[in-house]
Structure formats: structure tokens, C-alpha cells
Design an enzyme around this catalytic site. Structure first.
Site, PDB file in Angstrom:
ATOM      1  N   ASP A 163       0.814  -1.205   0.000  1.00 21.26           N
ATOM      2  CA  ASP A 163       0.000   0.000   0.000  1.00 21.26           C
ATOM      3  C   ASP A 163       0.855   1.266   0.000  1.00 21.26           C
ATOM      4  O   ASP A 163       1.994   1.262   0.476  1.00 21.26           O
ATOM      5  CB  ASP A 163      -0.919   0.026   1.226  1.00 21.26           C
ATOM      6  CG  ASP A 163      -1.940  -1.090   1.208  1.00 21.26           C
ATOM      7  OD1 ASP A 163      -2.302  -1.542   0.107  1.00 21.26           O
ATOM      8  OD2 ASP A 163      -2.367  -1.512   2.311  1.00 21.26           O
ATOM      9  N   LYS A 164       0.280   2.334  -0.480  1.00 22.01           N
ATOM     10  CA  LYS A 164       0.947   3.637  -0.526  1.00 22.01           C
ATOM     11  C   LYS A 164       1.553   4.009   0.821  1.00 22.01           C
ATOM     12  O   LYS A 164       2.712   4.419   0.894  1.00 22.01           O
ATOM     13  CB  LYS A 164      -0.056   4.705  -0.963  1.00 22.01           C
ATOM     14  CG  LYS A 164       0.446   6.134  -0.848  1.00 22.01           C
ATOM     15  CD  LYS A 164      -0.655   7.121  -1.144  1.00 22.01           C
ATOM     16  CE  LYS A 164      -0.206   8.553  -0.879  1.00 22.01           C
ATOM     17  NZ  LYS A 164      -1.300   9.536  -1.100  1.00 22.01           N
TER      18      LYS A 164
END
EC number: 5.4.99.-
Length: 305
Positions: free
Chosen positions: A138-139
Site C-alpha cells: 500500500d501507498k
């Protein structure tokens, strides 16, 4: 293409529209949604509203994705932490806040854009927008991931991931104090039937297994090591939340009010191990916890929080 179509629930009531959209979609920022709202690309109950609109129970929010898709990712001179590289693979320690590959709202500034600048070749199996990307994190999750530099390496790594033969360990700081020293969460994951941009434990979802063990207990928090047996989207985040111990700082599955000034969940991909696609030798890569992680752990150890 419709990006978001949801009916708001009680827990979302009172949120500003731009803030809510920025929280439920980890691939896009709040400012990005502010611009979409201003352009009339976000509809609430079929009508355009302002960014400061406060969400009500049962509102239907629809976001239309009208941004043109680029033909290919462009190389950008962005600093990245490459911890290993050879002619077949490159292993990167990704910082928190960096998106892995171009996607709506983030066509520049991604890890792929940086890799295209720093590497001569990347595999083409995933196309020109996601060259070399075998898996992602994830970011707002930091840590290690491996990228393929040619199609053969990509194919072999893909097979290892599919057969669950790549070892991945994460460190996570969770809310509350876990009673058990270790455990296993074996709960299927799929799209949340009510909020499609979220993942949830659903009966007909894909099997997801997370092994966890306690590293350290603090007052009100626990540092845990999570080993993935499967690699589903948001797996650790959903599984730990299902135990009543969501990740600290998680904007989607965590608690709304927190004492830390965080930009995302406290989750770090600590290590990665697998059989090298070309040499067929077992390789293992480890990374240090990032500064934002160690800073909070240090305060917890000193009981400053």
C-alpha cells in the site's frame, strides 16, 4: 469508468466529503478529491456539492473517473532506496507515502516512475504502466518489495507468489494490548459489499491467512510481527482489525481519534525471502524500520506518550 459508488453508513456521518473520500481511497489524496468535487465529478444523491459538504446517513456518493490514462509511465529522477540489484531483479525499500505504480490520480511520482529512471530494463509482462511489478504494498505502508527486470524473472517470481513460496514478514504497531503471544487469523477477504473501495471479511471471499506474534507490549499498544501465508489486499490491516486491534494510524480500518500525527498506518514490510529466479539460490532481504516508526516506538518505550 466509475471509481466509487457507495451508500454512507452511520460511522461516516459528519465527515467532510473531501476528507471521507481521501480516507477510503488510499491511492488518492484529499486534495485530488477536492479538485474532482470542484469540477463536478463527485455526485451526492445525483447532485454536485461543495468540498465542505457534511455526509449524512444514507447518502449515495458516486465518483466518476474522467482523468485520461497515459499511454505509458515516464522515467523520473526520484530518489529511491535500492538495497539489492542484479541483471534479473531489483529489491527496493519503499518509503511511506509512495505509490507503487501509476493509477488514476497518481500517474507520476510513483515507484515505477523512479525505477524507469534508475534501471535500464524492467519486465513488460504487466504492460507499460506497471513494468516489472510482481507484487505491491500500500501507498502508506513502507518496506521491501522485489521488482522483475525481465520477463523470465517476472514469470518465475509470479509462480512463487502464486504458490505462496515467498516469505514475507511485516512489523505492525496495533491499538491495545494483545493477550496471546502468537496466533493465526484464517478469515476470507473480499470487497466490502457496502463500500467497494474497502476490503472486508466475507463468506465467499478468497482465503487469507496471517500468522502473528508479539514483539513488544506497551501501555495501550502492541508491536507485532505478521507473517503472510497469503497476500490479499489490505490483509494484515483487516485481519488485525478483526481481532479488535487495528493498526495505529490506519485511516480506513483504524480508530478515528489517535494521539499520533501520522500520515498512514504503522505497517512496515520488514523482510522478504525467496528462491532467486535465475540462480535458484535462497535469498533473504531485510530492512530497518523507518524513522517515523522508530520515533514512536522510542517514545512508547520511554513512556512519553
Amino acid at each position: 469508468m466509475c471509481k466509487i459508488d457507495l451508500i454512507t453508513e452511520e460511522e461516516q456521518v459528519g465527515y467532510r466529503l473531501d476528507m471521507l473520500l481521501g480516507e477510503i481511497d488510499s491511492d488518492r489524496s484529499r486534495s485530488f478529491y477536492q479538485k474532482m468535487i470542484e469540477r463536478g465529478e463527485v455526485l451526492v444523491n445525483g447532485k454536485s456539492v461543495k468540498c465542505k459538504y457534511k455526509v449524512k446517513l444514507g447518502d449515495r456518493i458516486v465518483v466518476e473517473d474522467t482523468q485520461p490514462i497515459p499511454l505509458e509511465a515516464i522515467a523520473e529522477d526520484i530518489p529511491i532506496n535500492i538495497i539489492y540489484e542484479d541483471s534479473d531483479i531489483v529489491v527496493v525499500n519503499k518509503e511511506q507515502g509512495m505509490v507503487v505504480h501509476p493509477a488514476p490520480g497518481n500517474y507520476t511520482g510513483t515507484l515505477v516512475n523512479a525505477l524507469l529512471y534508475h534501471c535500464d530494463n524492467l519486465s513488460g509482462i504487466n504492460g507499460v504502466i506497471r513494468p516489472g511489478i510482481v507484487h505491491r504494498i500500500d501507498k502508506d505502508t513502507s518496506g521491501i518489495l522485489v521488482v522483475a527486470k525481465n520477463d523470465y524473472a517476472h514469470m518465475k517470481l509470479g509462480e512463487l507468489f502464486h504458490e505462496h513460496e515467498i516469505e514475507r514478514e511485516y512489523y505492525a504497531l496495533v491499538e491495545g494490548v494483545l493477550k496471546s503471544d502468537e496466533g493465526v487469523v484464517d478469515k476470507p477477504l473480499g470487497r466490502d459489499p457496502k463500500i467497494r473501495v474497502k476490503m472486508a471479511i466475507v463468506k465467499d471471499g478468497k482465503r487469507a491467512v496471517t500468522h502473528y506474534s508479539v514483539i513488544e507490549r506497551y501501555k495501550g499498544f502492541t508491536l507485532v510481527k505478521c507473517k503472510l501465508e497469503t497476500g490479499r489486499t489490505h490483509q494484515i490491516r483487516v485481519h488485525m482489525a478483526s481481532l479488535g486491534h487495528p493498526l495505529v494510524g490506519d485511516p480506513i480500518y483504524g480508530i478515528k481519534k489517535q494521539k499520533f500525527n501520522l500520515k498512514g498506518q504503522m505497517l512496515h514490510a520488514k523482510s522478504l525471502a525467496f528462491v532467486h529466479p535465475k540462480t535458484e539460490k535462497y535469498v533473504e532481504f531485510n530492512s530497518e524500520l523507518p524513522e517515523h516508526f522508530t520515533r514512536i516506538l522510542s517514545k512508547l518505550e520511554k513512556k512519553e506518550l
